[in-house]
Write an enzyme that holds these catalytic residues in place. Structure first.
Site, PDB file in Angstrom:
ATOM      1  N   GLU A   1      23.412  21.077  36.889  1.00 45.39           N
ATOM      2  CA  GLU A   1      22.899  19.849  36.287  1.00 45.39           C
ATOM      3  C   GLU A   1      22.235  18.924  37.302  1.00 45.39           C
ATOM      4  OE1 GLU A   1      26.287  18.250  34.173  1.00 45.39           O
ATOM      5  OE2 GLU A   1      25.847  19.479  32.415  1.00 45.39           O
TER       6      GLU A   1
ATOM      7  N   GLU B   1      34.396  18.421  27.054  1.00 43.46           N
ATOM      8  CA  GLU B   1      33.848  17.667  28.185  1.00 43.46           C
ATOM      9  C   GLU B   1      32.842  18.505  28.951  1.00 43.46           C
ATOM     10  OE1 GLU B   1      33.125  14.737  31.036  1.00 43.46           O
ATOM     11  OE2 GLU B   1      34.002  14.583  29.054  1.00 43.46           O
TER      12      GLU B   1
ATOM     13  N   ILE C   1      31.174  22.655  29.284  1.00 42.42           N
ATOM     14  CA  ILE C   1      31.066  24.081  29.001  1.00 42.42           C
ATOM     15  C   ILE C   1      30.031  24.598  29.984  1.00 42.42           C
ATOM     16  CG2 ILE C   1      29.493  23.619  27.081  1.00 42.42           C
ATOM     17  CD1 ILE C   1      30.332  26.409  25.947  1.00 42.42           C
TER      18      ILE C   1
ATOM     19  N   GLY D   1      27.182  36.818  25.350  1.00 47.54           N
ATOM     20  CA  GLY D   1      28.225  36.446  24.396  1.00 47.54           C
ATOM     21  C   GLY D   1      29.328  35.585  24.974  1.00 47.54           C
TER      22      GLY D   1
ATOM     23  N   ASN E   1      18.592  20.048  28.700  1.00 52.08           N
ATOM     24  CA  ASN E   1      19.323  21.309  28.816  1.00 52.08           C
ATOM     25  C   ASN E   1      18.902  22.304  27.734  1.00 52.08           C
ATOM     26  OD1 ASN E   1      21.270  23.367  28.953  1.00 52.08           O
ATOM     27  ND2 ASN E   1      22.839  21.949  29.663  1.00 52.08           N
TER      28      ASN E   1
ATOM     29  N   TYR F   1      23.597  25.516  21.090  1.00 52.61           N
ATOM     30  CA  TYR F   1      24.534  24.694  20.321  1.00 52.61           C
ATOM     31  C   TYR F   1      24.108  24.601  18.859  1.00 52.61           C
ATOM     32  CZ  TYR F   1      26.195  23.295  24.930  1.00 52.61           C
ATOM     33  OH  TYR F   1      26.683  23.298  26.206  1.00 52.61           O
TER      34      TYR F   1
END
Length: 165
Positions: free
Chosen positions: A33, A90, A92, A102, A131, A137
Site C-alpha cells: 500500500e 481490518e 486482508i 483462490g 486498489n 470485493y
C-alpha cells in the site's frame, strides 16, 4: 471459461506462535500500500492485542503447501440499527504471486462463516480507492457504501480530543 484452479488453499486461525508471521504479513501489506512508514505495531503489541488478556482482534492465515500466503485481521463491532454484532475486516492481504489462486476467496469465505456462526448482522471492510482488489470485493458480493465517509483520529488526535473541556 477459465480452467478450474486446483491449488489447495487451507485457512486456519492463528495462535500466539504466529505473531512473527502476522507481523511479517502486516509489513508486506504496508509495503504493497506504500505505507511502510505508518507501521507502528510491534510483535509485542500484536501479541497483546490479539492474544493478551483483552483480545481486540483476531487473525486467520491462508496457506498453500504449508506456506503462509495471505491473511485477514478482523474484530467485532456493533450496529445499534441492526441490534447485533458485526465483523469488521481490518486487513486482508495475499502476496501478489499467489493472487488468482483462490486464496482471497477462501479467506473471505472463512470470515463469512465466522460472521454467520457469531450471528453477525454485517461484515464490513474499507479499501483504498486505487486498489484493484475493489473488483474482487464486488465479485464477492461486497457493495461500495457511497454515502458513508471514513473519519479517523490518530494517537495525537485522540490525545487532543481527550484533553478538551
Amino acid at each position: 471459461m477459465q480452467p478450474e484452479n486446483t491449488t489447495s488453499v487451507t485457512v486456519r486461525a492463528t495462535t500466539i506462535e504466529d505473531v512473527p508471521l502476522i507481523m511479517k504479513l502486516v509489513k508486506a501489506l504496508a509495503e504493497f500500500e506504500g505505507l511502510s512508514d505508518h507501521v507502528l505495531a510491534t510483535e509485542e503489541s500484536l501479541k497483546e492485542g490479539m492474544f493478551g488478556k483483552d483480545k481486540y482482534a483476531e487473525a486467520i492465515v491462508a496457506e498453500i503447501d504449508g506456506k503462509a500466503v495471505g491473511f485477514i485481521v478482523f474484530f467485532h463491532n456493533y450496529s445499534t440499527f441492526v441490534g447485533r454484532p458485526g465483523l469488521y475486516i481490518e486487513d486482508i492481504f495475499v502476496y501478489p504471486e499467489y493472487r488468482g489462486k483462490g486464496v482471497g476467496k477462501k479467506l473471505m469465505a472463512h470470515c463469512g462463516k465466522i460472521a454467520k456462526e457469531r450471528n453477525c448482522g454485517r461484515l464490513e471492510w474499507s479499501v483504498l480507492d486505487w486498489n484493484p482488489a475493489r473488483k474482487f470485493y464486488e465479485h464477492m458480493g461486497g457493495e461500495h457504501q457511497k454515502e458513508w465517509l471514513l473519519y479517523r483520529l490518530d494517537e495525537k488526535g485522540i490525545k487532543e480530543l481527550a484533553e478538551r473541556k
